[in-house]
Design a protein around this motif. Structure first.
Motif, PDB file in Angstrom:
ATOM      1  N   TYR B  37       0.850  -1.148  -0.219  1.00 48.39           N
ATOM      2  CA  TYR B  37       0.145  -0.102   0.116  1.00 48.39           C
ATOM      3  C   TYR B  37       0.788   1.208  -0.007  1.00 48.39           C
ATOM      4  O   TYR B  37       0.627   1.987  -0.745  1.00 48.39           O
ATOM      5  N   LEU B  38       1.765   1.474   0.817  1.00 50.13           N
ATOM      6  CA  LEU B  38       2.510   2.554   1.114  1.00 50.13           C
ATOM      7  C   LEU B  38       3.439   2.704  -0.023  1.00 50.13           C
ATOM      8  O   LEU B  38       3.632   4.173  -0.259  1.00 50.13           O
ATOM      9  N   SER B  39       3.851   1.997  -0.808  1.00 50.66           N
ATOM     10  CA  SER B  39       4.522   2.000  -2.049  1.00 50.66           C
ATOM     11  C   SER B  39       3.800   2.708  -3.173  1.00 50.66           C
ATOM     12  O   SER B  39       4.390   2.958  -4.108  1.00 50.66           O
ATOM     13  N   MET B  47      -7.151   7.957   1.753  1.00 49.49           N
ATOM     14  CA  MET B  47      -6.758   6.637   2.338  1.00 49.49           C
ATOM     15  C   MET B  47      -6.019   6.843   3.480  1.00 49.49           C
ATOM     16  O   MET B  47      -5.758   5.706   3.799  1.00 49.49           O
ATOM     17  N   ALA B  48      -5.396   7.910   3.750  1.00 53.68           N
ATOM     18  CA  ALA B  48      -4.945   8.100   5.144  1.00 53.68           C
ATOM     19  C   ALA B  48      -5.502   7.552   6.230  1.00 53.68           C
ATOM     20  O   ALA B  48      -5.181   6.919   7.042  1.00 53.68           O
ATOM     21  N   PHE B  52      -4.430   4.598   8.780  1.00 53.09           N
ATOM     22  CA  PHE B  52      -4.555   4.600  10.329  1.00 53.09           C
ATOM     23  C   PHE B  52      -5.418   3.364  10.868  1.00 53.09           C
ATOM     24  O   PHE B  52      -5.089   2.754  11.651  1.00 53.09           O
ATOM     25  N   VAL B  53      -6.519   3.221  10.163  1.00 50.81           N
ATOM     26  CA  VAL B  53      -7.484   2.030  10.379  1.00 50.81           C
ATOM     27  C   VAL B  53      -6.391   0.601  10.539  1.00 50.81           C
ATOM     28  O   VAL B  53      -6.493  -0.278  11.571  1.00 50.81           O
ATOM     29  N   ASN B 258     -17.180   8.371   1.889  1.00 47.56           N
ATOM     30  CA  ASN B 258     -17.941   9.498   1.220  1.00 47.56           C
ATOM     31  C   ASN B 258     -16.938  10.685   0.827  1.00 47.56           C
ATOM     32  O   ASN B 258     -16.821  11.167  -0.334  1.00 47.56           O
ATOM     33  N   ARG B 259     -16.000  11.047   1.965  1.00 51.28           N
ATOM     34  CA  ARG B 259     -14.849  11.994   1.548  1.00 51.28           C
ATOM     35  C   ARG B 259     -13.989  11.383   0.540  1.00 51.28           C
ATOM     36  O   ARG B 259     -13.429  12.441  -0.173  1.00 51.28           O
ATOM     37  N   ILE B 260     -13.692  10.116   0.495  1.00 49.67           N
ATOM     38  CA  ILE B 260     -12.908   9.675  -0.573  1.00 49.67           C
ATOM     39  C   ILE B 260     -13.351   9.877  -1.929  1.00 49.67           C
ATOM     40  O   ILE B 260     -12.810  10.201  -2.849  1.00 49.67           O
TER      41      ILE B 260
END
Lengths: 428, 428
Positions: B37-39, B47-48, B52-53, B258-260
């Motif tokens: 993911y972080l790559s 997606m931040a 965190f989740v 919804n924000r995403i």
């Protein structure tokens, strides 16, 4: 070449069999049969009938089915003990099992089904794809059921090659499940009325119920004799009787099995057996064994054990329970039939405690020294339930040997070693 | 060690986790996540939240569940999209998925289940046996279902280690099946009323229905943005959103998704994507993918493709259909709910033509250049149905790559080669 054989070849061609492939199959079976069956000593004389049946399993019996169809009758192929033969019979149909029990045309099968499908399903599909099963080719209708994931989904593909009708077997046994299942019997009646052109009557269903119960009673008698020590009949021969029950003419089969039962009862009275009384007595439980799958029984008995009972669909689950005959209406008889069929303890149900009770009860009744849990590889319901069966038998002080296999002869040497070691434990 | 971490360790101990084993698990996930993911470049900022989740998936979220229980609430573990979250929620329960998606304690699992059991089931059993899943340890009740042979029978064994309740999902979708299933919802209500001590009201179920529909609508919005070219979000990120939907707090999750979606709609308007517009667009269909199973999406996207849709239970089957909100009584709402849930097109049904229609429809809507059929090894329903899916996509001119795998990294190199070759075909 005899006239009969010539006649069969024409019949097979008319049915659409691949004659060349079918010849290869027919050449293999007698060898297998001779090695497993004709090599046995002191078999009940009545087993001569089954030798004859086996020699004519793709011949005379198919001729009978073809003649039945020519006279306006219907042939219905089935695959499972949950499909009520009584209904088929009452509508003028002949119920026959479909071929499965040997590896055939797996190269073609694996283009449709995953490799990790159980041997029963692959085999049935292979016999159809390879055009070597005169039973499925004779069938006006094939009745499938939703007993397991593999069959449920394979019927969808099988249905592209043959007229398939699927019954939904529920997965529990509560009143609401019985209601669903009872509805499935109505649906089946409707479908079979359409296919046969006949209308189901109470009288016809009552007669068929008595006849099919008669077959079950004959098998109960034959098997009851196996509680004796020494065992008056080999497990292999008893297994064959149930295997043939799926294919044979009902009244004839019933008569022949009753004759064998007479003979066995005589043997028991005389204390005469096919194995010494000290031979370890084994109960086999698990997935069904179709002709010519005699692998496990053959190994056990060649190693000096004797199989005394089968808790399987080609065993007690087939004949142990009768359909009550006292209903006074068609609906009432169908109610009784629905309840009886749902009462079979297949691992497809959850929970399925009844099967474990059956195993323990049969082990006691038949004085089994040990239990052999037999499952086809990739048969999730039985392979998983084996864990519970194993615990229950362990708690009851019964040794259990667990065999997961298929129809290939490849593992025979390894299985033989394991079975011999198991019998040694039982002898101690 | 932070206070929070200290607190979690006490919490994990209280839940009965094996701390040492759990530490090993927790050490592995971040690496996997970072690599997959972080790559990624240019991820949606929203997606931040999921980063965190994921960092708190065994921490803060479990703390929330423990607090919920301390306040008199109930936690219910589920394993399948057929279990209606609305009912759990309306009775004051929190519905959480159970851990599965990685190989864990297989040595212990294989003492209970056959080796040839699908990875999902083995994994779930392994997380329980290995005591490393805080979700199952928090659960007051685990709700199973009869969707496949493996789960149906595995629940019997799972039930010896946790309070398991099993719903019977029928195997067809006719009116009589819907009636059976509707009854299962009543049974579930009864069971959950008993476990929660609460009584189901129309108002509470209506509210829960709106909330869960809100979650589905948010996921619909997020996924609708993926019809655009270039794709505004990676398949991997979209998959993660659905995976987390099974665990997260409903209103918070809905808001974050919804924000995403807002952000993605903005990206689409700007023509901004995470992959070039010429990247081959792939529809993935098949068995669900649980956290941390990102194997296939990761391989496709690292090879230069982009996954634009998932026809799976961790995909469109989860959010595509809403429960109608216009019922005016509790019974009416449960009727609507039963019909909606039965309308999910899982391969456990026969026939299951609806799934094939869904695959073709989604491929068109999302302009997929090819279809990747993903099945867990030994999952008979999906592995067999793949034959029909493959035919249908071939007839529609869509290339299909069929992958049968498990959670092991062992076949990654081989899969990578096959996926690269497939993407080459799609580029032509």
């Amino acid at each position: 070449m005899s006239d009969a054989l010539v006649d069969y070849r024409r019949m097979w061609t008319d049915l659409g069999l691949d004659l060349e492939a079918h010849d290869m199959l027919l050449a293999a079976i007698p060898q297998l049969y001779a090695d497993a069956y004709l090599s046995q000593r002191d078999r009940p004389e009545g087993m001569a009938y089954f030798d004859f049946v086996m020699s004519e399993i793709h011949g005379l019996r198919i001729k009978e089915l073809v003649d039945h169809k020519a006279a306006g009758g219907t042939v219905v192929g089935t695959f499972c003990v949950y499909v009520p033969e009584e209904i088929i019979r009452a509508l003028g149909g002949v119920s026959v099992g479909l071929c499965a029990g040997a590896e055939w045309a797996y190269d073609q099968v694996e283009q449709l089904l995953p490799r990790n499908t159980c041997a029963l399903i692959k085999s049935a599909m292979g016999f159809k794809l390879g055009k070597v099963c005169p039973y499925v080719e004779s069938a006006d209708l094939v009745i499938g059921e939703t007993t397991c994931d593999g069959k449920k989904k394979a019927w969808e593909l099988f249905g592209e090659m043959a007229p398939v009708y699927v019954m939904e077997l529920p997965q529990m046994k509560r009143p609401q499940d019985l209601a669903l299942w009872r509805g499935e019997l109505d649906r089946l009646v409707e479908k079979l009325e359409e296919v046969t052109g006949n209308r189901l009557t109470f009288e016809a269903l009552q007669t068929a119920t008595r006849e099919v119960n008669g077959k079950r009673r004959a098998l109960q008698r034959l098997n009851a004799a196996r509680t004796a020590s020494p065992a008056p009949i080999s497990g292999k021969d008893a297994l064959l009787a149930v295997q043939v029950a799926f294919y044979d003419d009902v009244p004839r089969f019933t008569e022949m099995v009753n004759r064998i039962a007479d003979e066995l009862e005589q043997r028991v009275a005389e204390g005469r057996g096919v194995a010494p009384s000290e031979a370890p007595r084994v109960l086999v439980t698990g997935t069904p064994m179709s002709i010519p799958n005699w692998k496990i029984h053959d190994l056990v008995e060649k190693a000096g054990g004797v199989v005394v009972a089968e808790e399987m669909c080609t065993g007690s689950r087939y004949y142990d329970k009768l359909v009550p005959e006292d209903a006074t209406s068609l609906g009432g008889l169908l109610d009784a039939m629905a309840a009886r069929y749902l009462d079979i303890n297949c691992a497809c149900f959850t929970p399925n405690a009844g099967r474990i009770e059956d195993v323990l009860r049969l082990a006691t009744e038949f004085e089994a020294a040990g239990v052999l849990h037999y499952a086809l590889q990739f048969c999730a319901p039985y392979q998983i339930e084996a864990t519970s069966v194993e615990r229950a038998t362990r708690d009851a002080g019964l040794p259990l040997l667990r065999i997961d296999t298929d129809y290939s002869p490849e593992d025979v040497a390894q299985l033989s070693t394991r079975i011999e070691a198991f019998l040694e434990i039982l002898r101690d």
